[in-house]
Design an enzyme around this catalytic site. Structure first.
Site: not given
Length: 718
Positions: A87, A223, A653
C-alpha cells in the site's frame, strides 16, 4: 486542532499504571540513555551503538523515510534494494498500470535492472544524525513573550541552526519540536530522488482482504512491494538519469528464515506519523465529535460515488484505485477509533489525569502561577468550535474532495500575475507551461462525470452542516438561483468550465486570457472556496495563541509532575524505535487470537471473482502442491503474517520488524481494530502490530513470481 499542530507528550503512569517496556516511540539517539537495559532484559542482543550511531554504520542506516515520512522502508541488499508495503507503493504501481499492462491485477517483477521503472517525485531519506538543540532555542526566548512572538523567535533560531547544519552539503536539516514545544531536536537527512519500482505482487496478494480485512486480525495479506534506490556515479543524490547507479547503503538488513515464536523480542524502526497521547479530555471529545464524525460522513458519500464508477470497467478501476484506497483507509480508521475510545472509556482516563494534575498544582503556589491556567486555556479553545467544524468540512468536502477544485487552484498564481502584472509575459508563459506539464498525469486518472457527482454531493454536505457565514459564495447561488439543486449547478459548471477537459485547458494555457479565467465557473467556485478558507482561518487564529500556550504549559507541568520517569514523545514523522514481543491477544470474551496465520487462511477465505478475496490460481496450485521450499516453518506450514505488541501508527507502514540479532523477520503494515484508539491512548493488553512474515515475502518473490534475481542479492540467514 488549530493549525494542525502536532502535539507531543509522554504517556505517563496515570494513563495505564506504569510505562511498559513495549510501549513508546523512542528517539533512537536516546536508546543508550533510556532503553537499552530494558531491551537487553527482553532478549535484545545488540548494543545501543549497533542500533544508532553517527560514527559508523548501524541499523538506522538501513531504515528510510519514503516521501518524507508517508511510509517507511528498509534496505535489504548492498545494491539499494528496498522493501516496503504494497500500500506504500500502491500509487506508483497504479501510475504504471494500463489496461494493457495491469500491474495492480497481475503484479510486476523486474527480472533485470533495465526493467526497473522510474517514479518522478518519489524520494527516500536516510537519517544522518539527531541533536538536541533545546538550549540554543530556549536561550533566545523570554518569559514575557506572547505566543506569536515566541513562535516567530523559535522559527528564526531554528532556521539559523538548519542552515548551519546543511550549508555546503547535500543534506537537508530540520528542527522539530517535541513535548509541545518544550524540547527541540535537529534532524539531518540525505534524500535520494531516483527511486525505481522493482517488484510488487498482484493486488490479490498485496491487498488481499481489501477494505473488509483492513485494520483487522487475523490477516493473510502479502502487503509488500520493492523499489531500488539509485544515485549518481559518485554516490550522491540525483534526479533520474539512465547513467545513475544503484546506491550502496552504509548498512542493509540480513534476512532471517528462522521465523518468530511466542515471546520473541522484536524491534520496529520507522517513521510514525502522528500520535496524540497527551490530548486532554476536551481534545478527545473534539476528535470524536468533529474530526472523526466529519471524516466518516463525507468519505462515505465520496467512496460510494467513486466505487460506482470503478465498477464500470478495468480502466475506471485503475484510474481510481489509489484514490479510493487512500480515502477508504482513514474512513475505516475513524470509525474504529471512535469505537475504541468509547469502549476503553478514554475520556474518563483523561479526566482522571487532569484531576491529578490540578491537585498537584494546588499543592504549590508557584505551580499555580506557572501552570494554573493551562487546562482552562485548552478548554476555552474548544468551547466554540463553529470555525473548527467548518474547517473540518472544508478539508474533507473541498480540499480532499472534487479534483476540479484542486486543479483550478493551480491557476490561482497565473490569475494573480495576469491581473497585477499583465506585462510580465515571461512569468505568464512559465506558469502556463508549469500547469500544462502536469496535465497528462492528472487527466490520465480523471473522470469528469464522476467528479461532477462529487461536486454536487459534497457541496450539499458542506452546506447542510456548516454555518452559512463560512459558505463559499456559490453555495448561496445554488440555494437562490438553482433552488437548492446541487446537481443542476454542477452539471452547468462542468459544461462551461475549461478545467474539466484536457483539450480545452491546454488551448487556454497556450493563449491565457484573464477574461476567460474570470468567467470560468470552476475557477470562480475555487476562488470562493479560498475566500471561505480565509474567513475560517481568521476565526481559527483568534484562539490559536492561547491554545498553544495552554498545551505547552500543560505538557511542561506533566513533565515536572512525573519527573524522573522515562518519557517518550508523541510521533511526528521522525525516526523512532519501539520494542516488544511476539504474542496473541483476546479481543473479546471467550476469544483468543494466536500470533500467526498461514497460507491455509488464503484458501479458507478464497471467494473466486470477488474484489477482495479472489485468491490467485498460481498461489492455490503452490499451496496444494505444498511447494514452500526453504520458507516453510518447522511445523511444515507457510506462515503469512504475525503480530507483536510493538507500538506503531500510520507512517510505520513498511517498517522493518527486527529480531534480537538485528535480522529482518517481517514488515509492519497495520494495527488491529480493537485498538484503533491507540494514537490517543495505548492499551497494552489489546494493541497489536500486524506484520507480514518475511518468509512469505520471499516465497512470493521466489516461488510465486520466479524473481530469483532479487533473492540472489539478499543476505539470507538460515
Amino acid at each position: 486542532m488549530k493549525k494542525g499542530i502536532i502535539v507531543l507528550i509522554a504517556l505517563i503512569a496515570a494513563f495505564s499504571g506504569s510505562v511498559k517496556a513495549d510501549e513508546g516511540m523512542w528517539l533512537p539517539a536516546l536508546v543508550q540513555k533510556l532503553n537499552i537495559d530494558k531491551m537487553h532484559a527482553m532478549g535484545c542482543e545488540l548494543t545501543a551503538d549497533q542500533i544508532y550511531s553517527i560514527n559508523h554504520s548501524s541499523l538506522k542506516d538501513a531504515v528510510v523515510a519514503l516521501d518524507h515520512g508517508s511510509c517507511t522502508g528498509e534496505l535489504i541488499s548492498p545494491d539499494g534494494l528496498l522493501l516496503t508495503n504494497h500500500h506504500c507503493g500502491f500509487g506508483e504501481i497504479q501510475a504504471h498500470s494500463t489496461v494493457e499492462h495491469d500491474y495492480l491485477k497481475d503484479g510486476f517483477w523486474a527480472k533485470s535492472r533495465d526493467q526497473e521503472l522510474p517514479n518522478p517525485g518519489k524520494t527516500v531519506s536516510f537519517l544522518i544524525s539527531i541533536k538536541d538543540v533545546t538550549a540554543k532555542i530556549d536561550s533566545a526566548l523570554t518569559p514575557d513573550m506572547d505566543e506569536n512572538a515566541r513562535e516567530a523567535k523559535v522559527e528564526e533560531v531554528a532556521s539559523k541552526i538548519e542552515r548551519a547544519a546543511s550549508e555546503g552539503t547535500d543534506y537537508q536539516a530540520r528542527v522539530r519540536s517535541f513535548f509541545e514545544s518544550n524540547k527541540y531536536y535537529l534532524f539531518v537527512y540525505e534524500t535520494f530522488r531516483d527511486v525505481r519500482l522493482v517488484g510488487a505482487p498482484p493486488q490479490s496478494i498485496g491487498k488481499f482482504g481489501g477494505d473488509t480485512d483492513n485494520w483487522e486480525w487475523p490477516r493473510h495479506t502479502g502487503d509488500f512491494s520493492m523499489f531500488r534506490v539509485y544515485c549518481s556515479p559518485d554516490g550522491k543524490p540525483a534526479d533520474y538519469s539512465p547513467d545513475n547507479v544503484p546506491y550502496h547503503p552504509k548498512h542493509f538488513l540480513p534476512i532471517s528464515l528462522k521465523g518468530v515464536h511466542k515471546g520473541d523480542f522484536t524491534m520496529v524502526m520507522g517513521y510514525p506519523g502522528r500520535t496524540e497521547r497527551y490530548k486532554t479530555s476536551y481534545g478527545v471529545q473534539y476528535t470524536m465529535n468533529v474530526t472523526n464524525e466529519v471524516r466518516t460522513k463525507v468519505r462515505a458519500k465520496k467512496l460510494a460515488i467513486i466505487k460506482k464508477y470503478m465498477d464500470t470497467g478495468t480502466k475506471a478501476r485503475i484510474q481510481y484505485a489509489s484514490k479510493y484506497a487512500r480515502s477508504a483507509n482513514y474512513y475505516k480508521y475513524s470509525i474504529g477509533q471512535n469505537k475504541g475510545l468509547k469502549a476503553l472509556d478514554v475520556i474518563a482516563d483523561k479526566k482522571a489525569l487532569e484531576k491529578r494534575f490540578t491537585a498537584w498544582i494546588d499543592e504549590d503556589s508557584s505551580r499555580e502561577a506557572k501552570y494554573g491556567k493551562a487546562l482552562s486555556m485548552i478548554k476555552d479553545a474548544y468551547t466554540n468550535t463553529d470555525d473548527e467544524v467548518a474547517g473540518a468540512y472544508m478539508r474533507e468536502a473541498f480540499l480532499r474532495g472534487p479534483e476540479i477544485f484542486t486543479l483550478a487552484m493551480r491557476a490561482n498564481g497565473l490569475y494573480e500575475v495576469m491581473k497585477n502584472q499583465p506585462e510580465n509575459k515571461e512569468a505568464i508563459k512559465a506558469m502556463s507551461a508549469r500547469i500544462q506539464g502536469s496535465l497528462d498525469d492528472f487527466f490520465k486518472d480523471y473522470n469528469a462525470p464522476t467528479d461532477e457527482k462529487l461536486v454536487a454531493a459534497l457541496s450539499k454536505i458542506y452546506a447542510d452542516n456548516v454555518d452559512p457565514k463560512y459558505y463559499p459564495a456559490y453555495l448561496n447561488t445554488i440555494k437562490d438561483k438553482y433552488k437548492g439543486d446541487y446537481s443542476k449547478f454542477a452539471e452547468k459548471m462542468f459544461k462551461k468550465t475549461i478545467f474539466a477537459n484536457k483539450a480545452s485547458l491546454i488551448a487556454f494555457l497556450n493563449a491565457p486570457s484573464l477574461k476567460v479565467l474570470k468567467k470560468d465557473p470552476a475557477f470562480q467556485a475555487t476562488e470562493q472556496i479560498i475566500d471561505a478558507m480565509r474567513v475560517i482561518n481568521s476565526d481559527n487564529m483568534k484562539t490559536v495563541p492561547e491554545l498553544e500556550k495552554g498545551r505547552r504549559l500543560f505538557v511542561a507541568g506533566l513533565m515536572k509532575m512525573d519527573k524522573g520517569q522515562n518519557l517518550y514523545p508523541d510521533a511526528n514523522s521522525t525516526m523512532r524505535l519501539t520494542y516488544g514481543t511476539v504474542g496473541g491477544y483476546s479481543p473479546r470474551d471467550a476469544v483468543w487470537y494466536k500470533y500467526y496465520t498461514t497460507l491455509v487462511g488464503y484458501i479458507q477465505k478464497d471467494i473466486p471473482g470477488d474484489d477482495e478475496f479472489d485468491t490467485p490460481q498460481r498461489l492455490k496450485d503452490l499451496y496444494y502442491a505444498k511447494d514452500y521450499g526453504q520458507y516453510a516453518d518447522k511445523d511444515g506450514t507457510l506462515h503469512t503474517c504475525f503480530i507483536t505488541n510493538n507500538d506503531i501508527t500510520g507512517g510505520n507502514s513498511g517498517s522493518p520488524v527486527i529480531n534480537a540479532k538485528g535480522e529482518l523477520v517481517g514488515a509492519a503494515f497495520d494495527g488491529n481494530w480493537e485498538a484503533m484508539s491507540g494514537d490517543i491512548a495505548f492499551e497494552p493488553n489489546i494493541q497489536r502490530c500486524i506484520c507480514v512474515d518475511i518468509r512469505f515475502v520471499l516465497w512470493v518473490i521466489d516461488k510465486y513470481a520466479g524473481a530469483t534475481n532479487l533473492i540472489d542479492e539478499m543476505t539470507i540467514v538460515r
